[in-house]
Enzyme design. Structure first.
Site, PDB file in Angstrom:
ATOM      1  N   ARG A 185      -0.983  -7.063  -4.776  1.00 41.12           N
ATOM      2  CA  ARG A 185      -0.999  -5.796  -5.515  1.00 41.12           C
ATOM      3  C   ARG A 185       0.315  -5.075  -5.255  1.00 41.12           C
ATOM      4  O   ARG A 185       0.815  -5.061  -4.123  1.00 41.12           O
ATOM      5  CB  ARG A 185      -2.161  -4.901  -5.065  1.00 41.12           C
ATOM      6  CG  ARG A 185      -3.510  -5.294  -5.639  1.00 41.12           C
ATOM      7  CD  ARG A 185      -3.600  -5.077  -7.157  1.00 41.12           C
ATOM      8  NE  ARG A 185      -4.878  -5.481  -7.706  1.00 41.12           N
ATOM      9  CZ  ARG A 185      -5.143  -6.670  -8.259  1.00 41.12           C
ATOM     10  NH1 ARG A 185      -4.195  -7.579  -8.320  1.00 41.12           N
ATOM     11  NH2 ARG A 185      -6.328  -6.940  -8.753  1.00 41.12           N
ATOM     12  N   ASP A 209       5.126 -10.916  -8.371  1.00 47.11           N
ATOM     13  CA  ASP A 209       4.274 -11.052  -9.564  1.00 47.11           C
ATOM     14  C   ASP A 209       3.623  -9.703  -9.854  1.00 47.11           C
ATOM     15  O   ASP A 209       3.084  -9.491 -10.936  1.00 47.11           O
ATOM     16  CB  ASP A 209       3.195 -12.117  -9.320  1.00 47.11           C
ATOM     17  CG  ASP A 209       2.426 -12.453 -10.599  1.00 47.11           C
ATOM     18  OD1 ASP A 209       3.078 -12.624 -11.647  1.00 47.11           O
ATOM     19  OD2 ASP A 209       1.189 -12.546 -10.550  1.00 47.11           O
ATOM     20  N   GLU A 211       3.889  -1.429 -12.518  1.00 42.76           N
ATOM     21  CA  GLU A 211       3.612  -2.459 -13.532  1.00 42.76           C
ATOM     22  C   GLU A 211       2.597  -2.035 -14.605  1.00 42.76           C
ATOM     23  O   GLU A 211       2.581  -2.604 -15.701  1.00 42.76           O
ATOM     24  CB  GLU A 211       3.100  -3.736 -12.868  1.00 42.76           C
ATOM     25  CG  GLU A 211       1.688  -3.612 -12.321  1.00 42.76           C
ATOM     26  CD  GLU A 211       1.151  -4.914 -11.733  1.00 42.76           C
ATOM     27  OE1 GLU A 211       1.925  -5.717 -11.221  1.00 42.76           O
ATOM     28  OE2 GLU A 211      -0.071  -5.095 -11.793  1.00 42.76           O
ATOM     29  N   HIS A 264       2.344 -10.270 -13.530  1.00 43.70           N
ATOM     30  CA  HIS A 264       0.936 -10.453 -13.157  1.00 43.70           C
ATOM     31  C   HIS A 264       0.333 -11.701 -13.818  1.00 43.70           C
ATOM     32  O   HIS A 264      -0.720 -11.633 -14.464  1.00 43.70           O
ATOM     33  CB  HIS A 264       0.136  -9.199 -13.549  1.00 43.70           C
ATOM     34  CG  HIS A 264      -0.975  -8.927 -12.585  1.00 43.70           C
ATOM     35  ND1 HIS A 264      -1.172  -7.719 -11.980  1.00 43.70           N
ATOM     36  CD2 HIS A 264      -1.947  -9.734 -12.108  1.00 43.70           C
ATOM     37  CE1 HIS A 264      -2.218  -7.775 -11.190  1.00 43.70           C
ATOM     38  NE2 HIS A 264      -2.699  -8.990 -11.240  1.00 43.70           N
TER      39      HIS A 264
END
Ligand code: NAD
Length: 330
Positions: free
Chosen positions: A234, A258, A263, A295
């Site tokens: 996260r 990622d 985001e 993600h």
């Protein structure tokens, strides 16, 4: 059973349509639009709705779903922080989720990011396309016999530990609970020990009050110079401003993300025509040793198939009136 699916992309439609052959009593209508208080009324005439991570299932939305006789909320993801559970349960509605789907999907992506920033694959891909066959700035280091530090050794962290072990790395780990499945693969150490000894650090713990900004100026200072940091967990585990400071101080050989703090408006959206305001992401992307993906760790055929199967099994559990470990309780 009639289910209205919100926020669906073509790949959701594909994976659910394939799996649906095994569930002849279920009828699905796929909508592109996401679930909010403004779109909840579309569920009129449906028994259930299926929603995803960014759906707004707050009080107003749940009220409207209830008024339209929706009895079941299906989350086709693990998280449910976007749901007003109290109101859901007040109305006696049931909510089921998909707690885990394919830990290897995320772990393999984490290793992909680690390898990319180590061997500068993101740069060499572009260079060779431009007929630049020189090796300048592409030198990496062997992972073999280096130390991998895994923070959080649940399902995904354990899969990442096994991958690193397979690469011939020494694997050390930090978690509040030890995972017995990693005996002979990882050695548990303190967080400080992990930070100071690891050549590759991969984050796999959940975001909670005590893990918020776990990676900050202090913890970055404790890391080895030339470390590779990977975050597929996260965004808010890492304090981005401190990460940028660390990158500028040449602390990191590479950083693979990622997930990142800002985001949310980006995830799964094509914003290529927009001028982004106040973008920390753009600053991160300006560094040659940083690789960001959006993600996509979970995004494999196997994971999508598992999500579809578990969601439809959740419908079966609902129809049979049986309790399920996938029930979300208040
Ligand atoms: P999990 O619950 O199986 O494992 C989490 C582990 O973290 C547990 O072993 C837990 O004890 C440990 N932990 C809890 N608090 C900790 C702390 N303070 N310090 C260190 N460890 C701590 O979860 P999982 O399925 O392995 O998922 C891990 C994370 O991956 C999720 O929280 C989620 O945020 C993320 N995730 C990302 C994607 C993606 O597409 N990038 C997909 C799925 C999950």
């Amino acid at each position: 059973m009639k289910i209205l699916f919100y926020d669906t992309k073509p790949y959701d439609k594909n994976s659910f349509t394939k799996e649906l052959q095994n569930y002849p009593n279920i009828e699905i209508k796929f909508l592109k639009t996401d679930l909010t208080k403004n779109t909840a009324e579309l569920a009129h005439g449906y028994d259930a709705i299926c929603a995803f991570v960014n759906s707004d299932i707050g009080t107003a939305t749940v009220d409207i779903l209830h008024q339209n006789n929706v009895r079941l909320i299906l989350m086709r993801c693990a998280g449910f922080n976007n749901v007003d559970l109290q109101t859901v349960h007040k109305y006696g509605m049931r909510i089921l989720r998909v707690p885990g789907y394919s830990p290897e999907a995320v772990a393999e992506h984490a290793m992909g990011l680690a390898l990319t920033v180590n061997r500068r694959l993101h740069k060499s891909y572009i260079k060779v396309r431009e007929n630049d066959f020189s090796l300048g700035s592409l030198m990496g280091f062997n992972f073999y016999q280096k130390t991998a530090g895994i923070i959080g050794t649940g399902k995904i962290g354990a899969a990442m530990a096994r991958i690193c072990h397979g690469f011939g790395m020494k694997v050390i780990a930090y978690d509040v609970y030890e995972n017995p499945g990693l005996k002979g693969i990882a050695e548990y150490v303190s967080l400080d020990d992990l930070l100071s000894r690891s050549d590759l650090i991969s984050l796999h713990c959940p975001l909670m009050d005590n893990t918020y900004h776990l990676i900050n100026r202090d913890t970055i200072q404790k890391m080895k110079d030339g470390v590779i940091l990977v975050n597929t967990s996260r965004g808010a585990l890492v304090k981005t401003e401190d990460l940028i400071e660390g990158i500028r101080a040449r602390k990191f050989f590479g950083v693979g993300l990622d997930v990142y703090e800002e985001e949310t408006p980006n995830v799964f959206e094509d914003r290529s025509d927009e001028i982004l305001e106040h973008s920390v992401t753009a600053r991160l992307l300006s560094f040659p040793n940083v690789m960001i993906t959006s993600h996509q760790g979970f995004f494999t055929e196997e994971a999508l198939a598992a999500i579809a199967q578990t969601t439809l099994e959740n419908v079966r559990a609902y129809e049979s009136g049986k309790e399920s470990p996938n029930d979300v309780k208040a």
